[in-house]
Scaffold this motif. Structure first.
Motif, PDB file in Angstrom:
ATOM      1  N   ASP A  35       0.611  -1.567   0.479  1.00  0.00           N
ATOM      2  CA  ASP A  35       0.093   0.259   0.219  1.00  0.00           C
ATOM      3  C   ASP A  35       0.901   1.252  -0.297  1.00  0.00           C
ATOM      4  N   PHE A  36       2.185   1.153   0.314  1.00  0.00           N
ATOM      5  CA  PHE A  36       3.309   1.816   0.708  1.00  0.00           C
ATOM      6  C   PHE A  36       3.307   2.214  -0.648  1.00  0.00           C
ATOM      7  N   ARG A  37       4.028   1.419  -1.111  1.00  0.00           N
ATOM      8  CA  ARG A  37       4.782   1.849  -2.609  1.00  0.00           C
ATOM      9  C   ARG A  37       4.124   2.686  -3.348  1.00  0.00           C
ATOM     10  N   PRO A  38       3.310   2.894  -3.474  1.00  0.00           N
ATOM     11  CA  PRO A  38       2.674   3.873  -5.092  1.00  0.00           C
ATOM     12  C   PRO A  38       2.387   5.101  -4.299  1.00  0.00           C
ATOM     13  N   LEU A  39       1.920   5.126  -2.576  1.00  0.00           N
ATOM     14  CA  LEU A  39       2.194   6.253  -2.357  1.00  0.00           C
ATOM     15  C   LEU A  39       3.635   7.220  -2.297  1.00  0.00           C
ATOM     16  N   ARG A  40       4.534   6.585  -1.752  1.00  0.00           N
ATOM     17  CA  ARG A  40       6.074   6.638  -2.404  1.00  0.00           C
ATOM     18  C   ARG A  40       6.562   7.255  -3.444  1.00  0.00           C
ATOM     19  N   LEU A  41       5.927   6.071  -4.210  1.00  0.00           N
ATOM     20  CA  LEU A  41       6.211   6.221  -5.878  1.00  0.00           C
ATOM     21  C   LEU A  41       5.863   8.103  -6.903  1.00  0.00           C
ATOM     22  N   GLN A  42       4.406   8.641  -5.879  1.00  0.00           N
ATOM     23  CA  GLN A  42       4.035   9.193  -6.168  1.00  0.00           C
ATOM     24  C   GLN A  42       4.969  10.378  -6.192  1.00  0.00           C
ATOM     25  N   ASN A  43       5.555  10.586  -4.781  1.00  0.00           N
ATOM     26  CA  ASN A  43       6.465  11.460  -4.338  1.00  0.00           C
ATOM     27  C   ASN A  43       8.214  11.123  -4.995  1.00  0.00           C
ATOM     28  N   GLY A  44       8.249  10.497  -5.907  1.00  0.00           N
ATOM     29  CA  GLY A  44       9.574  10.420  -6.519  1.00  0.00           C
ATOM     30  C   GLY A  44      10.395   9.242  -5.451  1.00  0.00           C
ATOM     31  N   TRP A  45       9.913   8.014  -4.625  1.00  0.00           N
ATOM     32  CA  TRP A  45      10.952   7.752  -3.997  1.00  0.00           C
ATOM     33  C   TRP A  45      10.463   6.069  -4.681  1.00  0.00           C
ATOM     34  N   TYR A  46      12.114   5.651  -4.877  1.00  0.00           N
ATOM     35  CA  TYR A  46      12.314   4.635  -5.486  1.00  0.00           C
ATOM     36  C   TYR A  46      12.972   3.820  -4.691  1.00  0.00           C
ATOM     37  N   VAL A  47      13.164   2.271  -4.675  1.00  0.00           N
ATOM     38  CA  VAL A  47      13.555   1.228  -3.514  1.00  0.00           C
ATOM     39  C   VAL A  47      14.925   0.641  -5.211  1.00  0.00           C
ATOM     40  N   GLN A  48      15.684   1.040  -4.467  1.00  0.00           N
ATOM     41  CA  GLN A  48      16.920   1.003  -6.499  1.00  0.00           C
ATOM     42  C   GLN A  48      17.995  -0.402  -5.279  1.00  0.00           C
ATOM     43  N   ARG A  49      19.133  -0.474  -6.399  1.00  0.00           N
ATOM     44  CA  ARG A  49      19.924  -1.553  -5.828  1.00  0.00           C
ATOM     45  C   ARG A  49      20.364  -1.738  -4.724  1.00  0.00           C
ATOM     46  N   HIS A  50      20.946  -0.537  -3.989  1.00  0.00           N
ATOM     47  CA  HIS A  50      21.150  -0.572  -2.986  1.00  0.00           C
ATOM     48  C   HIS A  50      20.947   0.360  -1.739  1.00  0.00           C
ATOM     49  N   ALA A  51      19.968   1.356  -2.424  1.00  0.00           N
ATOM     50  CA  ALA A  51      18.996   1.828  -1.688  1.00  0.00           C
ATOM     51  C   ALA A  51      18.463   3.285  -2.288  1.00  0.00           C
ATOM     52  N   PRO A  52      17.335   3.876  -0.854  1.00  0.00           N
ATOM     53  CA  PRO A  52      16.151   4.841  -1.788  1.00  0.00           C
ATOM     54  C   PRO A  52      16.728   5.124  -2.975  1.00  0.00           C
ATOM     55  N   MET A  53      15.841   5.869  -3.782  1.00  0.00           N
ATOM     56  CA  MET A  53      16.523   6.688  -4.364  1.00  0.00           C
ATOM     57  C   MET A  53      15.430   7.458  -4.667  1.00  0.00           C
ATOM     58  N   LEU A  54      15.328   8.609  -4.676  1.00  0.00           N
ATOM     59  CA  LEU A  54      14.686  10.410  -4.926  1.00  0.00           C
ATOM     60  C   LEU A  54      14.821  10.753  -6.132  1.00  0.00           C
ATOM     61  N   ARG A  55      13.896  10.357  -6.815  1.00  0.00           N
ATOM     62  CA  ARG A  55      13.750  12.293  -8.000  1.00  0.00           C
ATOM     63  C   ARG A  55      13.412  13.133  -7.420  1.00  0.00           C
ATOM     64  N   VAL A  56      14.274  14.328  -7.578  1.00  0.00           N
ATOM     65  CA  VAL A  56      13.631  15.768  -8.006  1.00  0.00           C
ATOM     66  C   VAL A  56      13.306  16.175  -8.907  1.00  0.00           C
ATOM     67  N   ALA A  57      12.228  16.799  -8.784  1.00  0.00           N
ATOM     68  CA  ALA A  57      11.970  17.172  -9.873  1.00  0.00           C
ATOM     69  C   ALA A  57      12.215  18.664 -10.672  1.00  0.00           C
ATOM     70  N   VAL A  58      13.073  19.138 -11.315  1.00  0.00           N
ATOM     71  CA  VAL A  58      13.711  19.937 -11.750  1.00  0.00           C
ATOM     72  C   VAL A  58      12.968  20.806 -13.193  1.00  0.00           C
ATOM     73  N   PRO A  59      11.583  21.528 -12.617  1.00  0.00           N
ATOM     74  CA  PRO A  59      10.031  21.809 -13.807  1.00  0.00           C
ATOM     75  C   PRO A  59      11.045  22.216 -15.560  1.00  0.00           C
ATOM     76  N   TYR A  60      11.722  22.283 -16.262  1.00  0.00           N
ATOM     77  CA  TYR A  60      12.025  22.523 -17.337  1.00  0.00           C
ATOM     78  C   TYR A  60      13.244  23.076 -17.216  1.00  0.00           C
ATOM     79  N   GLY A  61      13.684  22.343 -16.125  1.00  0.00           N
ATOM     80  CA  GLY A  61      15.100  22.193 -16.566  1.00  0.00           C
ATOM     81  C   GLY A  61      15.925  23.949 -15.392  1.00  0.00           C
TER      82      GLY A  61
END
Length: 571
Positions: A35-61
């Motif tokens: 249940d938590f997985r889709p909520l964290r993904l909607q905020n940019g939090w993945y769980v990757q190979r070794h640790a969580p990964m956060l993708r921060v939005a930089v709108p149009y750079g």
């Protein structure tokens, strides 16, 4: 840059508070992982190979120095890659081809604190993951390019606000990417996107968009098809809504590999575009369908006015009797023309020995923020090529900027050259990758470490992906490298003559494979053989991409095969 209103700030801070509640319930065992997985993904939090990964939005750079300093703080205080402790090197961030920033070593337990830090500087990770409309990207020279017809940034911001948490498009068949350009040259690779928008003016001088739909990389590279040659700017959200509605209704959800809109467009052809046109006309006929109001465009556009002072810029840069060769090369490669007299755009290279392409330490982020405040009115841009750009530099301050950038490791004069490569994090970090990208990038950088040689070779786009998802955009590289898995071993497929659609590259097209895949230790030799073939066969003044198209893949395949044979004989 766009200035957040109080509504915008309350929205982002409320989202951060909501996420904190979700995280606390998850850590307490009240919210199961499924249940938590889709909520964290909607905020940019993945769980990757070794640790969580956060993708921060930089709108149009677009990024302010204040925001970059906050990102540096997050890297320094929360990047725990060194055995659960803050890194002695100060932590890292990674700028991606989507003009975003990624952190790869932040413990999930600290993620809510990080979201609060982002919200404090008008940043977030909303919709940087999930099957939704992702970060809107554009030309790194938006608003300052001499060849620009219309500034795309106000339209990008309106698109961002419209698409954020759009209730109908939060669960599409697959992720959805939109790119916008307003210049004669397509520096945003729009034809490689789910929707590519090109601003233009018709014969009457009215502003509208050429809309292309169905581009994408991945397992099946496809160039977008034109859906409309001209959609008036007031109606563009309606047209995009029609496109995404048709995709949402008919896109494949039963097969992950056939779920992108490019597959639907390719399968349905004209029937897809007929359906979009029908939906578009139906939406326009509804009295409740909103168009973009003139007042709203004016409000947003007012945020993108030229910063105070450029009119007074000197038309002639400060000079000395002797120009050092290193400075001359930097002026040639890292400095670009500007639409305003006396100003230049300057690229801070993130491609240098010792760090992966696009990576920056916390200290380097602070240093880049210092440069932005001193030379570019506190503004930076993130480029599609994983570099940073200062958009408001006075010609008279170029030499001082070069000296300061050199001290901070940003002045490598290699923009557009072989070592200015794109590379995804690959198997070192990403759970989806089949092979590592970063050691390959490092080996090629080490092999081609002579600037004289690089300048003789000339312009080349080298792109490296660690898997078929193509985050390193290998399909559009003049030379592309794709990591593949063979019985648990890392191998690499090489392509030539791909293009992103820019003037340098020509029309967007996928590269052509030059034979079976190669072992990791063969790749630098293969790239050297490919470059050697070009140097032998090129005509006077002929660029690599032009020679590769003229020659076709066969000569490069023969050169690569020779590497394979010599390796076999050596073993």
């Amino acid at each position: 840059m766009y200035r957040y209103t109080e509504f915008d700030r309350q929205f982002v801070r409320a989202r951060a508070a909501q996420y904190r509640d979700q995280l606390e319930r998850h850590l307490a065992g009240e919210l199961p992982d499924d249940d938590f997985r889709p909520l964290r993904l909607q905020n940019g939090w993945y769980v990757q190979r070794h640790a969580p990964m956060l993708r921060v939005a930089v709108p149009y750079g677009e990024l302010s120095s204040r925001q970059l300093r906050q990102l540096a703080r997050i890297a320094r205080e929360h990047d725990l890659r060194d055995a659960g402790r803050p890194s002695e090197r100060g932590g890292f961030g990674h700028f991606s081809t989507r003009q975003n920033l990624q952190f790869n070593w932040i413990p999930l337990a600290r993620s809510a604190e990080v979201m609060d830090l982002l919200a404090a500087v008008d940043m977030h990770g909303i919709q940087t993951s999930g099957n939704c409309i992702r970060n809107i990207t554009t030309d790194v020279l938006a608003g300052i390019a001499p060849d620009e017809v219309v500034d795309p940034r106000p339209y990008c911001e309106i698109l961002r606000q419209w698409s954020t948490l759009h209730p109908e498009f939060a669960f599409l068949p697959r992720k959805f990417k939109i790119a916008v350009t307003g210049a004669a040259e397509d520096r945003a690779a729009t034809d490689w996107h789910d929707i590519g928008l090109k601003l233009q003016r018709n014969d009457a001088g009215e502003v509208g968009f050429r809309v292309a739909v169905g581009g994408g990389m991945g397992r099946t590279p496809v160039i977008a098809s034109v859906a409309s040659e001209f959609v008036p700017w007031q109606q563009i959200l309606v047209f995009i809504e029609a496109v995404v509605r048709v995709y949402n209704l008919y896109g494949r959800r039963d097969n992950l590999y056939k779920s992108r809109i490019k597959i639907l467009v390719k399968a349905e052809g004209q029937r897809f575009f007929d359906a979009v046109e029908s939906e578009f006309r139906a939406l326009l006929a509804e009295p409740s369908t909103p168009l973009i109001p003139e007042a709203e465009l004016a409000r947003v556009a007012a945020c993108f006015r030229d910063p105070a002072g450029p009119e007074g810029a000197s038309a002639t840069p400060a000079t000395t009797a002797v120009t050092p060769p290193a400075y001359a090369r930097w002026l040639e490669r890292n400095v670009q023309p500007h639409r305003l007299p006396g100003l230049r755009a300057v690229t801070l290279s993130l491609k240098r020995a010792g760090l992966p392409p696009g990576d920056v330490t916390a200290d380097q982020m602070d240093a880049a923020a210092d440069l932005a405040e001193r030379f570019s009115r506190g503004e930076l841009r993130v480029s599609h090529d994983q570099n940073l750009l200062l958009p408001w530099v006075h010609e008279s301050e170029l030499r001082a900027l070069w000296l300061a950038a050199r001290e901070d490791g940003f002045a490598t004069p290699n923009i557009g050259l072989l070592t200015d490569m794109i590379a995804c994090p690959g198997g070192d970090l990403c759970a989806l990758a089949n092979a590592r990208s970063l050691p390959i990038a490092a080996a090629i950088t080490e092999r081609f470490d002579d600037l004289d040689e690089l300048h003789d070779i000339g312009d080349i786009d080298l792109h490296i992906s660690g898997c078929i998802n193509s985050c390193g955009h290998h399909h559009s590289g003049h030379i592309g490298i794709l990591g593949v898995d063979k019985d648990g071993s890392e191998w690499y497929q090489v392509t030539v003559a791909g293009a992103d659609g820019s003037t340098l590259s020509g029309a967007a097209t996928p590269g052509k494979v030059i034979g079976p895949s190669f072992a990791a230790d063969e790749v630098p030799d293969v790239i050297e053989a490919v470059i050697g073939t070009y140097l032998r066969e090129r005509h006077a003044g002929e660029r690599f991409i032009d020679a590769a198209r003229r020659l076709g893949p066969l000569p490069f395949r023969h050169a690569a095969d020779a590497v394979r044979r010599s390796t076999a004989l050596a073993t």
